[in-house]
Motif scaffolding. Structure first.
Motif, PDB file in Angstrom:
ATOM      1  N   HIS A 174       0.737  -0.938  -0.180  1.00  0.00           N
ATOM      2  CA  HIS A 174       0.133   0.012   0.296  1.00  0.00           C
ATOM      3  C   HIS A 174       0.791   1.288   0.229  1.00  0.00           C
ATOM      4  CE1 HIS A 174      -3.317   3.065   0.824  1.00  0.00           C
ATOM      5  NE2 HIS A 174      -2.066   3.771   1.620  1.00  0.00           N
ATOM      6  N   HIS A 175       1.577   0.903   1.022  1.00  0.00           N
ATOM      7  CA  HIS A 175       3.136   2.525   0.615  1.00  0.00           C
ATOM      8  C   HIS A 175       3.606   3.175  -0.314  1.00  0.00           C
ATOM      9  CE1 HIS A 175       2.101   2.978   5.147  1.00  0.00           C
ATOM     10  NE2 HIS A 175       2.612   3.568   5.175  1.00  0.00           N
ATOM     11  N   ASN A 188       2.256   2.771  -3.362  1.00  0.00           N
ATOM     12  CA  ASN A 188       1.217   3.077  -4.083  1.00  0.00           C
ATOM     13  C   ASN A 188       0.788   2.022  -4.683  1.00  0.00           C
ATOM     14  OD1 ASN A 188       1.086   5.442  -3.845  1.00  0.00           O
ATOM     15  ND2 ASN A 188       3.129   5.972  -5.019  1.00  0.00           N
ATOM     16  N   GLU A 216      -1.141  -0.189  -3.913  1.00  0.00           N
ATOM     17  CA  GLU A 216      -2.818  -0.578  -2.795  1.00  0.00           C
ATOM     18  C   GLU A 216      -3.813  -1.867  -3.450  1.00  0.00           C
ATOM     19  OE1 GLU A 216      -2.706   2.232  -4.938  1.00  0.00           O
ATOM     20  OE2 GLU A 216      -1.872   3.965  -3.061  1.00  0.00           O
ATOM     21  N   SER A 217      -3.552  -2.280  -5.026  1.00  0.00           N
ATOM     22  CA  SER A 217      -4.760  -3.045  -5.142  1.00  0.00           C
ATOM     23  C   SER A 217      -4.237  -4.534  -4.638  1.00  0.00           C
ATOM     24  CB  SER A 217      -5.010  -3.447  -6.523  1.00  0.00           C
ATOM     25  OG  SER A 217      -6.029  -4.375  -6.978  1.00  0.00           O
ATOM     26  N   GLY A 270      -1.423  -4.429  -2.162  1.00  0.00           N
ATOM     27  CA  GLY A 270      -1.668  -4.941  -1.269  1.00  0.00           C
ATOM     28  C   GLY A 270      -2.812  -5.427  -0.091  1.00  0.00           C
ATOM     29  N   MET A 271      -3.916  -4.725  -0.978  1.00  0.00           N
ATOM     30  CA  MET A 271      -5.115  -5.134  -0.814  1.00  0.00           C
ATOM     31  C   MET A 271      -5.651  -6.986  -0.843  1.00  0.00           C
ATOM     32  SD  MET A 271      -7.903  -4.462   1.112  1.00  0.00           S
ATOM     33  CE  MET A 271      -8.405  -2.667   0.969  1.00  0.00           C
TER      34      MET A 271
END
Length: 138
Positions: free
Chosen positions: A119-120, A122, A124-125, A127-128
């Protein structure tokens, strides 16, 4: 030695409200056991606790090079990855945490840190997906 170290560590954290004494205590353990990977790992934890990740990182790396037992190695990889993330070395953090997740797939905390780091970075997807996959499977 592990039982002895467990007691040394517990006793040291009694000083958690006195940063100077805490650091002095764990620095002394490293001086007393200079060839102990666990001692270096624990001093790294202290620096992390004190918000001094740049001092923790080389201690974690040295402890890992010295061969920690699996349990402590997993924790050291998590701590190293987290510290690298905190100082902005996201690619290095991702490398460490990805290796840790591969080697210790049963530890949900590694996947959580990996997801946060993605997430950090960039991503995010991704990471999720990492976090949700682990939450749904475990």
């Amino acid at each position: 030695m592990d039982g002895n170290f467990d007691m040394l560590v517990e006793n040291g954290w009694l000083f958690k409200n006195d940063e100077n004494q805490l650091l002095h205590y764990f620095s002394d353990i490293v001086k007393k056991y200079p060839n102990s990977a666990r001692a270096k790992f624990e001093l790294g934890n202290v620096y992390d606790y004190l918000g001094q990740e740049m001092k923790a990182i080389p201690l974690y790396e040295e402890a890992l090079e010295m061969s920690l037992k699996d349990e402590w190695e997993a924790y050291a990889l998590i701590q190293l990855g987290s510290s690298l993330k905190n100082v902005g070395k996201l690619n290095d953090a991702l490398e460490v945490l990805t290796e840790a997740e591969t080697r210790f797939p049963h530890l949900l905390s590694i996947s959580m840190f990996l997801g946060i780091t993605l997430h950090h970075a960039n991503r995010e997807s991704e990471g999720m997906k990492t976090v949700l996959k682990e939450l749904c499977v475990k």
